[in-house]
Each structure stands twice: as structure tokens, then as C-alpha cells.
Design a protein around this motif. Structure first.
Motif, PDB file in Angstrom:
ATOM      1  N   LYS A  27       0.842  -1.198   0.000  1.00  0.00           N
ATOM      2  CA  LYS A  27       0.000   0.000   0.000  1.00  0.00           C
ATOM      3  C   LYS A  27       0.874   1.245   0.000  1.00  0.00           C
ATOM      4  CE  LYS A  27      -4.065  -1.811   2.407  1.00  0.00           C
ATOM      5  NZ  LYS A  27      -3.893  -3.203   2.494  1.00  0.00           N
ATOM      6  N   LEU A  28       0.484   2.197  -0.842  1.00  0.00           N
ATOM      7  CA  LEU A  28       1.143   3.494  -0.901  1.00  0.00           C
ATOM      8  C   LEU A  28       0.070   4.555  -0.722  1.00  0.00           C
ATOM      9  CD1 LEU A  28       3.835   4.772  -3.290  1.00  0.00           C
ATOM     10  CD2 LEU A  28       1.723   6.058  -3.106  1.00  0.00           C
ATOM     11  N   VAL A  29       0.335   5.493   0.181  1.00  0.00           N
ATOM     12  CA  VAL A  29      -0.550   6.644   0.331  1.00  0.00           C
ATOM     13  C   VAL A  29       0.293   7.894   0.127  1.00  0.00           C
ATOM     14  CG1 VAL A  29      -2.177   5.480   1.876  1.00  0.00           C
ATOM     15  CG2 VAL A  29      -0.300   6.814   2.849  1.00  0.00           C
ATOM     16  N   ALA A  30      -0.360   8.955  -0.296  1.00  0.00           N
ATOM     17  CA  ALA A  30       0.365  10.191  -0.567  1.00  0.00           C
ATOM     18  C   ALA A  30      -0.516  11.397  -0.311  1.00  0.00           C
ATOM     19  CB  ALA A  30       0.857  10.209  -2.012  1.00  0.00           C
TER      20      ALA A  30
ATOM     21  N   ALA B 209       4.169   9.942  13.615  1.00  0.00           N
ATOM     22  CA  ALA B 209       4.713   8.657  14.070  1.00  0.00           C
ATOM     23  C   ALA B 209       5.235   7.784  12.928  1.00  0.00           C
ATOM     24  CB  ALA B 209       3.638   7.899  14.849  1.00  0.00           C
ATOM     25  N   TYR B 210       5.263   8.324  11.724  1.00  0.00           N
ATOM     26  CA  TYR B 210       5.589   7.512  10.548  1.00  0.00           C
ATOM     27  C   TYR B 210       6.765   8.080   9.770  1.00  0.00           C
ATOM     28  CZ  TYR B 210       0.946   5.775  11.604  1.00  0.00           C
ATOM     29  OH  TYR B 210      -0.133   5.246  12.244  1.00  0.00           O
ATOM     30  N   GLU B 211       7.407   7.200   8.994  1.00  0.00           N
ATOM     31  CA  GLU B 211       8.462   7.649   8.100  1.00  0.00           C
ATOM     32  C   GLU B 211       7.804   8.206   6.836  1.00  0.00           C
ATOM     33  OE1 GLU B 211      12.661   6.145   6.223  1.00  0.00           O
ATOM     34  OE2 GLU B 211      11.220   4.633   6.826  1.00  0.00           O
ATOM     35  N   ILE B 212       8.108   9.457   6.551  1.00  0.00           N
ATOM     36  CA  ILE B 212       7.524  10.151   5.406  1.00  0.00           C
ATOM     37  C   ILE B 212       8.615  10.405   4.377  1.00  0.00           C
ATOM     38  CG2 ILE B 212       6.270  12.225   4.644  1.00  0.00           C
ATOM     39  CD1 ILE B 212       4.830  10.457   6.775  1.00  0.00           C
ATOM     40  N   PHE B 213       8.289  10.197   3.124  1.00  0.00           N
ATOM     41  CA  PHE B 213       9.206  10.511   2.041  1.00  0.00           C
ATOM     42  C   PHE B 213       8.679  11.761   1.346  1.00  0.00           C
ATOM     43  CE2 PHE B 213       9.651   6.064   2.963  1.00  0.00           C
ATOM     44  CZ  PHE B 213      11.032   5.927   3.057  1.00  0.00           C
ATOM     45  N   GLU B 214       9.402  12.869   1.569  1.00  0.00           N
ATOM     46  CA  GLU B 214       8.971  14.147   1.014  1.00  0.00           C
ATOM     47  C   GLU B 214       9.703  14.406  -0.301  1.00  0.00           C
ATOM     48  OE1 GLU B 214       9.160  18.782   2.330  1.00  0.00           O
ATOM     49  OE2 GLU B 214       8.520  17.356   3.866  1.00  0.00           O
ATOM     50  N   VAL B 215       8.937  14.702  -1.327  1.00  0.00           N
ATOM     51  CA  VAL B 215       9.509  14.934  -2.660  1.00  0.00           C
ATOM     52  C   VAL B 215       8.888  16.186  -3.277  1.00  0.00           C
ATOM     53  CG1 VAL B 215      10.034  12.490  -3.061  1.00  0.00           C
ATOM     54  CG2 VAL B 215       7.813  13.397  -3.746  1.00  0.00           C
TER      55      VAL B 215
ATOM     56  N   ILE C  61      -3.159   5.589   6.765  1.00  0.00           N
ATOM     57  CA  ILE C  61      -1.766   5.921   7.077  1.00  0.00           C
ATOM     58  C   ILE C  61      -1.087   4.761   7.793  1.00  0.00           C
ATOM     59  CG2 ILE C  61      -0.285   7.516   8.385  1.00  0.00           C
ATOM     60  CD1 ILE C  61      -2.563   9.658   7.830  1.00  0.00           C
ATOM     61  N   ALA C  62      -1.777   4.177   8.770  1.00  0.00           N
ATOM     62  CA  ALA C  62      -1.202   3.067   9.541  1.00  0.00           C
ATOM     63  C   ALA C  62      -0.929   1.847   8.662  1.00  0.00           C
ATOM     64  CB  ALA C  62      -2.137   2.698  10.689  1.00  0.00           C
ATOM     65  N   ASP C  63      -1.764   1.607   7.673  1.00  0.00           N
ATOM     66  CA  ASP C  63      -1.639   0.419   6.820  1.00  0.00           C
ATOM     67  C   ASP C  63      -0.629   0.590   5.689  1.00  0.00           C
ATOM     68  OD1 ASP C  63      -3.575  -0.795   8.347  1.00  0.00           O
ATOM     69  OD2 ASP C  63      -5.186  -0.545   6.879  1.00  0.00           O
ATOM     70  N   ALA C  64      -0.142   1.810   5.472  1.00  0.00           N
ATOM     71  CA  ALA C  64       0.703   2.092   4.310  1.00  0.00           C
ATOM     72  C   ALA C  64       2.111   1.537   4.473  1.00  0.00           C
ATOM     73  CB  ALA C  64       0.771   3.592   4.075  1.00  0.00           C
ATOM     74  N   ASP C  65       2.622   0.977   3.385  1.00  0.00           N
ATOM     75  CA  ASP C  65       4.021   0.562   3.330  1.00  0.00           C
ATOM     76  C   ASP C  65       4.904   1.765   2.989  1.00  0.00           C
ATOM     77  OD1 ASP C  65       3.779  -2.393   3.654  1.00  0.00           O
ATOM     78  OD2 ASP C  65       2.509  -2.145   1.891  1.00  0.00           O
ATOM     79  N   ILE C  66       4.367   2.664   2.175  1.00  0.00           N
ATOM     80  CA  ILE C  66       5.090   3.874   1.779  1.00  0.00           C
ATOM     81  C   ILE C  66       4.148   5.067   1.923  1.00  0.00           C
ATOM     82  CG2 ILE C  66       6.159   5.134  -0.149  1.00  0.00           C
ATOM     83  CD1 ILE C  66       7.133   2.482  -1.256  1.00  0.00           C
ATOM     84  N   ILE C  67       4.659   6.138   2.543  1.00  0.00           N
ATOM     85  CA  ILE C  67       3.904   7.388   2.663  1.00  0.00           C
ATOM     86  C   ILE C  67       4.724   8.475   1.972  1.00  0.00           C
ATOM     87  CG2 ILE C  67       2.871   9.090   4.211  1.00  0.00           C
ATOM     88  CD1 ILE C  67       2.845   6.848   6.392  1.00  0.00           C
TER      89      ILE C  67
END
Length: 103
Positions: free
Chosen positions: A4-7, A77-83, A55-61
């Protein structure tokens, strides 16, 4: 088990770039085998809001942003990848693969 990916996609004007980035991320994520949900924050307000469960279920945020997202504390509480929005528009698939290499 599915990936799962959320953005969140957001920019100051919230017009073209927000939605171009969202579409690019959605297309690339699906192509790479992800379930995907993308929240947009723009001129029309907050659309397709991510829930705490999303958000909790996401593999990538991913946050493809040019402004701080509304309710950003949801992600504390999560690792976020900001682009950058432009980078996602140019090469969303490459960005997702790069993130996969970091996790």
C-alpha cells in the motif's frame, strides 16, 4: 499480501501541479503493484482525505508538496518521504523505486 502506498499532494495554488503529481503517483504505484490512495490539498480544499487507518496500513507514505500539508501531525509517528511536485510529475515510478530501495 498487497503493498500500500498513500500520498499527500499539495501546492500553494493547488491547481494543475497538485493533480498532475497525484495522477503520476497513482499511475506509477498501480503499475508497480501497489494499492494506492492519494489525498490532494489545493484550490478545491482537501479531497480524498487519508484516514488514520490508511496511514497506519501504508508501506510507503509520500508527500509531494510545496507547502506544509493540512493536519500534518497525522504523520508524526511515521516515516515520510517528502519529494518535490515537479520530480513526481517527471518520474513518479523512479521515485517509488528509489523509496523502495531505502526501506
Amino acid at each position: 499480501m498487497s503493498k500500500k502506498l498513500v500520498a499527500v499532494c499539495a501546492c500553494p495554488m493547488g491547481l494543475a501541479h497538485t493533480f498532475m503529481a497525484a495522477q503520476a503517483l497513482e499511475d506509477a504505484a498501480k503499475e508497480l503493484g501497489y494499492e494506492v490512495k492519494i489525498e490532494t490539498q489545493g484550490a478545491d480544499g482537501l479531497q480524498n482525505e487519508l484516514t488514520d487507518q490508511d496511514i497506519a496500513d501504508a508501506d510507503i507514505i509520500v508527500q509531494a508538496i510545496a507547502v506544509t500539508p493540512i493536519n500534518n501531525e497525522r504523520f508524526d509517528a511515521y516515516e515520510i518521504f517528502e519529494v518535490e511536485l515537479q520530480d513526481v510529475i517527471k518520474d513518479a515510478k523512479g521515485i517509488i523505486k528509489e523509496i523502495e530501495g531505502m526501506i
